[in-house]
Design a protein around this motif. Structure first.
Motif, short mmCIF file in Angstrom:
data_model
loop_
_atom_site.label_atom_id
_atom_site.label_comp_id
_atom_site.label_asym_id
_atom_site.label_seq_id
_atom_site.Cartn_x
_atom_site.Cartn_y
_atom_site.Cartn_z
N GLN A 1 -20.65 -101.43 -17.43
CA GLN A 1 -19.77 -102.08 -17.86
C GLN A 1 -18.50 -100.93 -18.28
O GLN A 1 -17.35 -101.13 -17.74
N ASP A 2 -18.86 -100.19 -19.13
CA ASP A 2 -17.81 -99.07 -19.61
C ASP A 2 -18.67 -97.91 -19.91
O ASP A 2 -19.79 -97.95 -20.34
N VAL A 3 -17.97 -96.83 -19.76
CA VAL A 3 -18.60 -95.41 -20.08
C VAL A 3 -17.73 -94.68 -20.77
O VAL A 3 -16.52 -94.36 -20.12
N GLN A 4 -17.93 -93.64 -21.65
CA GLN A 4 -17.23 -92.44 -21.88
C GLN A 4 -18.13 -91.49 -22.18
O GLN A 4 -19.43 -91.38 -22.48
N VAL A 5 -17.76 -90.30 -21.46
CA VAL A 5 -18.51 -89.09 -21.37
C VAL A 5 -17.92 -87.85 -22.47
O VAL A 5 -16.63 -87.93 -22.16
N ILE A 6 -18.61 -87.38 -23.19
CA ILE A 6 -18.22 -86.51 -24.24
C ILE A 6 -19.13 -85.21 -24.22
O ILE A 6 -20.15 -85.23 -23.74
N GLY A 7 -18.70 -84.37 -24.96
CA GLY A 7 -19.19 -83.18 -24.86
C GLY A 7 -20.04 -82.83 -26.19
O GLY A 7 -19.33 -83.20 -27.43
N VAL A 8 -21.26 -82.49 -26.42
CA VAL A 8 -21.80 -82.38 -27.70
C VAL A 8 -22.27 -80.80 -27.57
O VAL A 8 -22.69 -80.21 -26.59
N GLY B 1 -13.33 -88.47 -30.58
CA GLY B 1 -13.56 -87.50 -31.65
C GLY B 1 -14.61 -87.90 -32.44
O GLY B 1 -15.57 -87.33 -32.82
N GLU B 2 -14.51 -88.98 -33.02
CA GLU B 2 -15.50 -89.73 -33.86
C GLU B 2 -16.86 -89.84 -33.00
O GLU B 2 -17.84 -89.58 -33.72
N MET B 3 -16.59 -90.27 -31.93
CA MET B 3 -17.96 -90.34 -31.26
C MET B 3 -18.73 -89.10 -31.04
O MET B 3 -20.05 -89.04 -31.17
N ARG B 4 -17.87 -87.92 -30.77
CA ARG B 4 -18.41 -86.68 -30.55
C ARG B 4 -19.03 -86.05 -31.91
O ARG B 4 -20.31 -85.78 -31.81
N GLU B 5 -18.47 -86.40 -33.16
CA GLU B 5 -19.08 -86.13 -34.34
C GLU B 5 -20.35 -86.71 -34.58
O GLU B 5 -21.21 -85.91 -35.19
N ALA B 6 -20.21 -88.07 -34.54
CA ALA B 6 -21.42 -88.85 -34.85
C ALA B 6 -22.64 -88.54 -34.00
O ALA B 6 -23.55 -88.44 -34.26
N ALA B 7 -22.59 -88.05 -32.56
CA ALA B 7 -23.42 -87.75 -31.60
C ALA B 7 -24.01 -86.28 -32.05
O ALA B 7 -25.07 -86.09 -31.88
N ALA B 8 -23.19 -85.54 -32.25
CA ALA B 8 -23.46 -84.21 -32.75
C ALA B 8 -24.45 -84.11 -33.90
O ALA B 8 -25.41 -83.58 -34.01
N GLY B 9 -24.08 -85.01 -34.94
CA GLY B 9 -24.80 -85.37 -36.03
C GLY B 9 -26.16 -85.88 -35.80
O GLY B 9 -27.32 -85.19 -35.99
N ARG B 10 -26.44 -87.03 -34.92
CA ARG B 10 -27.58 -87.42 -34.40
C ARG B 10 -28.36 -86.29 -33.65
O ARG B 10 -29.55 -86.34 -34.01
N LEU B 11 -27.77 -85.79 -32.89
CA LEU B 11 -28.53 -84.64 -32.16
C LEU B 11 -29.04 -83.28 -33.14
O LEU B 11 -30.16 -82.97 -32.80
N ARG B 12 -28.35 -83.03 -34.05
CA ARG B 12 -28.86 -81.97 -34.91
C ARG B 12 -30.03 -82.64 -35.74
O ARG B 12 -31.13 -81.79 -36.21
N ALA B 13 -30.17 -83.87 -36.14
CA ALA B 13 -30.99 -84.37 -36.87
C ALA B 13 -32.45 -84.62 -36.11
O ALA B 13 -33.44 -84.77 -36.63
#
Length: 185
Positions: free
Chosen positions: A100-107, A168-180
């Motif tokens: 339905q909707d998509v956002q692509v971000i860099g991590v 930006g908020e999505m990028r930061e949150a995703a980066a945190g999850r991937l680090r974890a």
């Protein structure tokens, strides 16, 4: 518009690019701001000494001089030296029948500098999508380096009060999850 100049510039060299090539949109003329009120440092970041305002927009100009906004410089992902424009990948992923909707971000990624993450809102009743599902959908239809490595499913995207998606908020949150630990999918 009359009495305005526009150009598309390679952000790394400052040179005007050929028609059809993506770069940063610069504009100058009577309607372009002269600077930020009492903030010369911020003005120097946005407006160069020749009066060109650096918009931060990624754009291309066609042979007739029409400009197409392709995205924002801060949204551009550099993966292994390749410039990737999320808007292009988002446009392709919208063709998937379950998206339905998509956002692509860099991590962040140790090997390539950045990797792609597709943040997806599914259509009602659609089956869950995983990274391998998206890989199969994209393989042979997108360049290999443009295929998202990670996929996350969202119910809704975080928004500003004016209705803009907070990438930006999505990028930061995703980066945190991937680090974890490894991505959920």
């Amino acid at each position: 518009m009359p009495h305005l100049e526009n150009r598309v510039v390679d952000p790394s060299t400052g040179r005007t690019v050929e028609r059809g090539v993506i770069g940063e949109l610069h504009t100058r003329g009577y309607s372009v701001m002269q600077g930020y009120w009492n903030d010369p440092d911020k003005t120097a970041e946005a407006v160069d000494p020749d009066g060109w305002m650096h918009t931060g927009d990624l754009a291309s100009m066609d042979e007739d001089g029409y400009i197409t906004i392709e995205g924002r410089i801060k949204d551009m992902v550099i993966r292994g030296g390749e410039n990737i424009y999320p808007r292009e990948i988002e446009g392709f992923l919208y063709t998937h029948p379950d998206i339905q909707d998509v956002q692509v971000i860099g991590v962040p990624d140790e090997r390539y500098g950045e990797e792609l993450l597709a943040c997806i809102i599914l259509k009602p009743g659609a089956a869950e999508l995983t990274a391998p599902d998206i890989d199969r959908f994209c393989r042979g239809r997108l360049a290999h380096y443009k295929i998202p490595k990670y996929v996350e499913i969202y119910r809704e995207f975080p928004m500003t009060v004016s209705g803009k998606i907070r990438k930006g908020e999505m990028r930061e949150a995703a980066a945190g999850r991937l680090r974890a630990g490894p991505a959920a999918n």
